[in-house]
Design an enzyme around this catalytic site. Structure first.
Site, PDB file in Angstrom:
ATOM      1  N   TYR A   1     -30.993 -24.163  -0.330  1.00  0.00           N
ATOM      2  CA  TYR A   1     -30.973 -24.184   1.142  1.00  0.00           C
ATOM      3  C   TYR A   1     -30.427 -25.507   1.691  1.00  0.00           C
ATOM      4  CZ  TYR A   1     -33.336 -19.703   1.967  1.00  0.00           C
ATOM      5  OH  TYR A   1     -33.632 -18.362   2.074  1.00  0.00           O
TER       6      TYR A   1
ATOM      7  N   LYS B   1     -37.579 -12.971  -2.164  1.00  0.00           N
ATOM      8  CA  LYS B   1     -38.321 -14.222  -1.985  1.00  0.00           C
ATOM      9  C   LYS B   1     -39.785 -14.036  -2.400  1.00  0.00           C
ATOM     10  CE  LYS B   1     -35.337 -15.461   1.949  1.00  0.00           C
ATOM     11  NZ  LYS B   1     -35.293 -16.030   3.320  1.00  0.00           N
TER      12      LYS B   1
ATOM     13  N   ASN C   1     -39.254 -13.600   5.295  1.00  0.00           N
ATOM     14  CA  ASN C   1     -38.429 -12.440   5.620  1.00  0.00           C
ATOM     15  C   ASN C   1     -37.855 -11.745   4.381  1.00  0.00           C
ATOM     16  OD1 ASN C   1     -36.553 -14.314   4.925  1.00  0.00           O
ATOM     17  ND2 ASN C   1     -35.619 -14.488   6.934  1.00  0.00           N
TER      18      ASN C   1
ATOM     19  N   HIS D   1     -33.042 -12.932   0.587  1.00  0.00           N
ATOM     20  CA  HIS D   1     -31.897 -13.783   0.905  1.00  0.00           C
ATOM     21  C   HIS D   1     -30.624 -13.096   0.441  1.00  0.00           C
ATOM     22  CE1 HIS D   1     -28.981 -17.035   0.809  1.00  0.00           C
ATOM     23  NE2 HIS D   1     -28.695 -16.637  -0.417  1.00  0.00           N
TER      24      HIS D   1
ATOM     25  N   GLU E   1     -24.031 -20.257  -5.020  1.00  0.00           N
ATOM     26  CA  GLU E   1     -25.406 -19.823  -5.312  1.00  0.00           C
ATOM     27  C   GLU E   1     -25.507 -19.162  -6.689  1.00  0.00           C
ATOM     28  OE1 GLU E   1     -26.306 -17.500  -1.830  1.00  0.00           O
ATOM     29  OE2 GLU E   1     -26.269 -19.280  -0.545  1.00  0.00           O
TER      30      GLU E   1
END
Ligand code: GTP
Ligand code: MG
Length: 141
Positions: free
Chosen positions: A55, A15, A120, A123, A134
């Protein structure tokens, strides 16, 4: 010799916080050292429709807008990772660590490098269906 049979693929993303903090090499090293194979890799800034679609399962959550803002604020590294059938998602999510940062064990990526749940670092698809969706979304060709 490693068999080429019985593999599956998962979608992984470093990310924007991982790119900003210079942790992409560290993350890729951990994936490779585990014995998983990187099949595709692309650095790009996702546009809003892509981030929203990625998402979409969280569209009704109060943090959805913030999550899309975060994902679109700079480049990410999109990856397709291959590993043993039916284990790849689980292996990668163990390497990544738990969603709630306070529960992410030391030794996992989030456990070692993240201090907030919002940012975080990585993913990973949570199963076959998510991985197919995805991978098609991020690598349509
Ligand atoms: N801003 C904000 N973001 C959150 C919150 N809870 C989760 N997130 C973010 O939303 C992402 C998606 O949540 P989940 O799919 O439940 O968690 P996950 O599967 O471990 O994370 P991903 O691999 O990114 O999908 C998380 O990785 C966090 O970045 C929250 O309360 N606030
Ligand atoms: Mg998730």
């Amino acid at each position: 010799m490693r068999s080429v049979m019985n593999v599956n693929q998962t979608f992984i993303m470093c990310k924007p916080d991982a790119v900003e903090r210079g942790l992409v090499g560290e993350i890729i090293t951990r994936i490779e050292r585990k014995g998983l194979r990187i099949l595709r890799m692309d650095l790009r800034v996702p546009d809003r429709p892509l981030a929203e679609a990625h998402y979409e399962e969280h569209a009704d959550k109060p943090f959805y807008g913030e999550l899309v803002d975060f994902l679109t604020r700079g480049p990410v590294v999109a990856l397709v990772v291959e590993g043993p059938e039916d284990q790849t998602f689980h292996l990668m999510r163990t390497l990544i660590g738990k969603t709630q940062v306070a529960e992410a064990q030391p030794g996992s990526i989030r456990g070692d490098f993240a201090t907030t749940t919002n940012e975080n670092l990585v993913h990973g698809s949570d199963g076959h269906e998510a991985a197919s969706r995805e991978i098609a979304l991020w690598f349509p060709s």
